[in-house]
Scaffold this active site. Structure first.
Site, mmCIF file in Angstrom:
data_model
loop_
_atom_site.group_PDB
_atom_site.id
_atom_site.type_symbol
_atom_site.label_atom_id
_atom_site.label_comp_id
_atom_site.label_asym_id
_atom_site.label_seq_id
_atom_site.Cartn_x
_atom_site.Cartn_y
_atom_site.Cartn_z
ATOM 1 N N HIS A 16 1.035 -3.892 9.265
ATOM 2 C CA HIS A 16 2.415 -3.703 8.815
ATOM 3 C C HIS A 16 3.266 -3.180 9.963
ATOM 4 C CE1 HIS A 16 2.673 -4.574 4.563
ATOM 5 N NE2 HIS A 16 1.581 -3.892 4.329
ATOM 6 N N HIS A 45 0.831 -1.202 0.000
ATOM 7 C CA HIS A 45 0.000 0.000 0.000
ATOM 8 C C HIS A 45 0.870 1.258 0.000
ATOM 9 C CE1 HIS A 45 -3.551 -2.420 0.688
ATOM 10 N NE2 HIS A 45 -4.306 -1.344 0.799
#
Length: 245
Positions: A201, A152
């Site tokens: 993440h 992302h």
């Protein structure tokens, strides 16, 4: 070479050579930072740093609940979608079609290929590093692929910064160019931060994604500056624009 031609040559050299040198130096520095960060991640040196940030974003008595009001979690979930496959694919496709219809064939193909190759580079890096997703805190959304670098963060940086840089080239005023580029940077930053907040993440995944994405976008901008025209060729008035008078 006439005096006018000589002056024009030195003016162009003075305008572009320093910018090219700064860009190349930035790319070299970014590659060094990315290499060092990857090395530290592979050696496990960044885990304590990553863990501390992920834990700081959750309530101590319940790690499944993030800090902040409930609406913030919903907002972050919406923000992270801006860096997802669906949104970025639609955005890239629509802008490519617009540029094709606007007779800007070179820049349209360049935008599409820049984003596509950036996506492939992100996937390749994930496979090579093969870092699993963090298990420090419960994930607030479902994820299944590998963690490093953050796709992302990287692909949103590639997409929004590349589009911002190319669109900025078409703007007349410096203020609008700054705004377009600032909007691209802002979107890439908040998308990356959303991945950390959602617990999917490690912070270093996102830092690496930003670094790699910015490098990719910077390289694409440098290539486009040299080889891709920013304006459509002047082919005269279109036939369908006339009213027959």
């Amino acid at each position: 070479m006439s005096e006018v031609q000589r002056r024009g040559f030195w003016a162009r050299l003075g305008a572009y050579e320093p910018l090219t040198l700064i860009t190349m130096a930035s790319i070299a520095g970014g590659l060094f930072v990315l290499q060092r960060l990857t090395s530290e991640v592979l050696e496990g040196e960044t885990f304590r740093f990553d863990e501390a940030i992920l834990l700081a974003l959750r309530r101590a008595n319940d790690l499944a609940v993030p800090i902040g009001p409930a609406w913030l979690t919903h907002a972050v979930d919406d923000i992270t979608s801006l860096g997802g496959v669906t949104v970025l694919s639609l955005l890239t496709g629509l802008i490519t079609i617009y540029l094709l219809l606007d007779r800007r064939w070179p820049i349209a193909l360049f935008v599409f290929s820049s984003v596509l190759t950036g996506w492939l580079a992100s996937t390749l890096l994930k496979i090579l590093i093969a870092r699993p997703r963090p298990d420090v805190v419960p994930h607030l959304i479902e994820v299944s692929d590998l963690s490093f670098p953050s796709g992302h963060a990287m692909v949103s940086a590639v997409t929004y910064l590349t589009l911002g840089a190319l669109v900025a080239r078409t703007q007349r005023y410096r203020s609008t160019r700054i705004f377009v580029m600032g909007a691209g940077v802002f979107l890439a930053v908040i998308i990356g931060l959303s991945r950390i907040y959602l617990g999917v993440h490690y912070p270093t995944d996102v830092f690496a994604g930003w670094c790699a994405g910015a490098l990719w976008a910077l390289g694409c901008w440098l290539i486009s500056k040299r080889f891709v025209p920013s304006r459509a060729p002047d082919n005269g008035a279109e036939g369908d624009d006339h009213d027959g008078n």
